[in-house]
Design an enzyme around this catalytic site. Structure first.
Site, mmCIF file in Angstrom:
data_model
loop_
_atom_site.group_PDB
_atom_site.id
_atom_site.type_symbol
_atom_site.label_atom_id
_atom_site.label_comp_id
_atom_site.label_asym_id
_atom_site.label_seq_id
_atom_site.Cartn_x
_atom_site.Cartn_y
_atom_site.Cartn_z
ATOM 1 C CD GLU A 196 3.384 -0.438 7.080
ATOM 2 O OE1 GLU A 196 2.739 0.149 6.514
ATOM 3 O OE2 GLU A 196 2.827 -1.218 7.907
ATOM 4 C CG HIS B 21 3.810 4.373 5.653
ATOM 5 N ND1 HIS B 21 2.977 4.978 6.328
ATOM 6 C CD2 HIS B 21 3.466 3.275 5.356
ATOM 7 C CE1 HIS B 21 2.091 4.064 6.734
ATOM 8 N NE2 HIS B 21 2.248 2.794 6.148
ATOM 9 C CG HIS C 45 -0.409 0.090 2.406
ATOM 10 N ND1 HIS C 45 -0.025 -1.317 3.296
ATOM 11 C CD2 HIS C 45 -0.032 0.958 3.256
ATOM 12 C CE1 HIS C 45 0.464 -0.908 4.485
ATOM 13 N NE2 HIS C 45 0.552 0.375 4.323
#
Ligand code: CO
Length: 134
Positions: A130, A79, A7
């Site tokens: 991440e 992020h 994502h």
């Protein structure tokens, strides 16, 4: 080391407003917001065929998003999340090669109930990364 892009996360000041905007302007479906006290965020996901967009609003006074929104008052890309197969192996490799982990070196359970770690944006040209174990 990286598999798919899981994502892209966007920090927003008002999650309900952002959800309404995406629904009204783009006519897309968005999952109901979920509170994640462990990460200091309230989050809603837009599911796309090839990835997801994560809309993030700060939750609580200790939220890491508060500083981000101070620097980016209109919100912004916060992020990128890449999938990895074995998060412990990846973490060890990153540390061995001079990468830095944000916060605890132990992976935490993230938004999808899977283990995640965050890599320091200073090491990666201003991009917070991440990693999520799949
Ligand atoms: Co994320």
């Amino acid at each position: 080391m990286f598999k798919r892009l899981n994502h892209v996360a966007i920090a927003v000041n008002d999650l309900n407003k952002a959800i309404k905007k995406y629904k009204n302007i783009f006519g897309i479906r968005i999952n109901d917001p979920i509170e994640q006290p462990l990460h200091g965020v309230k989050v809603a996901f837009i599911e796309l065929p090839n990835t997801k967009i994560e809309l993030l609003e700060p939750l609580g006074n200790e939220s890491p998003l508060i500083n981000f929104l101070k620097k980016n008052p209109n919100g912004g890309i916060h992020h990128l999340c890449y999938e990895v197969k074995n998060i412990i192996k990846c973490r060890d490799r990153i540390l061995k090669n001079g990468g830095k982990i944000v916060g605890s070196f132990e992976p935490k359970v993230g938004a999808h109930g899977k283990l995640v770690i965050f890599l320091h944006p200073k090491e990666f040209d201003g991009t917070l990364i991440e990693l999520e174990e799949i």
